[in-house]
Design a protein around this motif. Sequence first.
Motif, short mmCIF file in Angstrom:
data_model
loop_
_atom_site.label_atom_id
_atom_site.label_comp_id
_atom_site.label_asym_id
_atom_site.label_seq_id
_atom_site.Cartn_x
_atom_site.Cartn_y
_atom_site.Cartn_z
N THR A 130 0.83 -1.20 0.00
CA THR A 130 0.00 0.00 0.00
C THR A 130 0.86 1.26 0.00
N LEU A 131 1.87 1.26 0.85
CA LEU A 131 2.77 2.41 0.94
C LEU A 131 3.48 2.67 -0.39
N MET A 132 3.99 1.62 -1.00
CA MET A 132 4.71 1.79 -2.26
C MET A 132 3.78 2.21 -3.39
N THR A 133 2.56 1.70 -3.38
CA THR A 133 1.58 2.11 -4.39
C THR A 133 1.27 3.60 -4.27
N VAL A 134 1.02 4.05 -3.05
CA VAL A 134 0.71 5.46 -2.84
C VAL A 134 1.92 6.34 -3.16
N TRP A 135 3.08 5.95 -2.67
CA TRP A 135 4.27 6.77 -2.90
C TRP A 135 4.52 6.95 -4.39
N HIS A 136 4.54 5.83 -5.12
CA HIS A 136 4.89 5.92 -6.53
C HIS A 136 3.84 6.68 -7.33
N ASN A 137 2.57 6.42 -7.06
CA ASN A 137 1.52 6.99 -7.90
C ASN A 137 1.12 8.41 -7.52
N VAL A 138 1.05 8.69 -6.24
CA VAL A 138 0.66 10.04 -5.82
C VAL A 138 1.83 11.01 -5.89
N PHE A 139 2.99 10.58 -5.41
CA PHE A 139 4.11 11.50 -5.27
C PHE A 139 5.07 11.47 -6.45
N GLU A 140 5.36 10.29 -6.98
CA GLU A 140 6.30 10.22 -8.10
C GLU A 140 5.59 10.44 -9.43
N ARG A 141 4.57 9.69 -9.74
CA ARG A 141 3.87 9.87 -11.01
C ARG A 141 2.94 11.08 -10.98
N GLY A 142 2.23 11.26 -9.86
CA GLY A 142 1.31 12.38 -9.77
C GLY A 142 1.98 13.69 -9.41
N GLY A 143 3.17 13.62 -8.83
CA GLY A 143 3.92 14.83 -8.51
C GLY A 143 3.22 15.76 -7.54
N LEU A 144 2.48 15.20 -6.58
CA LEU A 144 1.76 16.03 -5.62
C LEU A 144 2.71 16.93 -4.84
N LYS A 145 2.36 18.21 -4.79
CA LYS A 145 3.19 19.19 -4.08
C LYS A 145 2.44 19.71 -2.85
N PRO A 146 3.16 20.20 -1.85
CA PRO A 146 2.49 20.84 -0.72
C PRO A 146 1.57 21.95 -1.21
N ASN A 147 0.43 22.09 -0.56
CA ASN A 147 -0.58 23.11 -0.87
C ASN A 147 -1.39 22.80 -2.13
N GLU A 148 -1.12 21.69 -2.81
CA GLU A 148 -1.97 21.28 -3.91
C GLU A 148 -3.15 20.47 -3.37
N THR A 149 -4.08 20.13 -4.28
CA THR A 149 -5.26 19.37 -3.91
C THR A 149 -5.21 17.98 -4.53
N LEU A 150 -5.66 16.99 -3.75
CA LEU A 150 -5.67 15.60 -4.17
C LEU A 150 -7.08 15.03 -3.98
N LEU A 151 -7.59 14.37 -5.02
CA LEU A 151 -8.85 13.64 -4.93
C LEU A 151 -8.54 12.15 -4.98
N ILE A 152 -9.01 11.41 -3.98
CA ILE A 152 -8.79 9.96 -3.90
C ILE A 152 -10.13 9.26 -4.05
N HIS A 153 -10.25 8.46 -5.08
CA HIS A 153 -11.43 7.60 -5.20
C HIS A 153 -11.17 6.33 -4.39
N GLY A 154 -12.18 5.86 -3.66
CA GLY A 154 -11.96 4.72 -2.77
C GLY A 154 -11.20 5.15 -1.53
N GLY A 155 -11.62 6.26 -0.95
CA GLY A 155 -10.87 6.85 0.16
C GLY A 155 -10.81 6.00 1.41
N SER A 156 -11.76 5.06 1.59
CA SER A 156 -11.76 4.24 2.80
C SER A 156 -11.04 2.91 2.62
N SER A 157 -10.50 2.65 1.44
CA SER A 157 -9.74 1.43 1.19
C SER A 157 -8.39 1.49 1.88
#
Length: 332
Positions: A130-157
Amino acid sequence: MDKLPAQMTAIAISKPGGPEVLVPEQRPVPKPGPNEILIKVAAAGVNRPDVLQRLGLYPVPPGASDLPGLEISGEVVALGDGVTKRKIGDKVMSLVAGGGYAEYCITHETHAMSVPKGLSMTEAGAIAETLMTVWHNVFERGGLKPNETLLIHGGSSGIGTMAIQMAKAHGAKVFVTVGGQDKVDACLKLGADAAINYKTEDFVERIKALTDGAGVNVILDMVGGDYIDRNYEAAAVEGRIVQIAFLGGSKATPNFAKLMMKRLHHTGSTLRPRSVADKAAMVSAIEAKAMPWFADGRVKPLMDSSFPLKDASKAHARMETSQHIGKIVLTL
């Protein structure tokens, strides 16, 4: 290896089908090869790819174990030739290419991470994939930056609850979609800035209201299907949409003009088939940048339930209800 048993209990897939096809059987204890370590498993996370593999819809990569299970925690009990990063007795958690539903499992030494202080071995078994999936996809591929907005589908998974905490620790604003009020409440308690019940609200309209019409910078999507076109509508100019699954179907008819007009980036990835080197690079980045969030308590796996290894079928049945909030694990 001389002090270890020759045989172990593992959960095999007797044939493609429902949870009942997961059956305990005896297997030889695997022997670690060069740069590999053998782990006596304490806990193994249950993930959607395990369900797909059980259904016959997720082929095993060449050379990987045919047993399900992609993340484990436990103690290092044997070393292959050339191992330098780990020693006998280390308590670790690790991504594995398969074989996690067993008493013993092999992983590459560069994929194992030390269990963060303050976490139980059961909790540690719910982290690596789970950690590696989130890290790679949100931060590396998605390039999420501080103060940006993120929408997560399946937020309770399991992935969603991890992504909420990591994104908040990173300084982002987080919105999620979920399928019930109990899940809304759980995600808000974890720190989500807004939780949208997709059964009663249109997430596109709500996202536009929450962002004053601007849309979100990054979308983590495990649904696909008709969500693809709606994601394009909900995304901000220069938005990044990262696809990690297709629970709603892998085919869609989106309006690609939105892709052009908003200069969107739509990408995706799978983790299991990636090379040893790719996964090692992710682990190295996580150890440097994300592990401090676990150390100071800002990120911790949200646990739904645990089942003994022999009851893997019950764990899969629980996952397929989609009523779970957080992670399901098998314990040994």
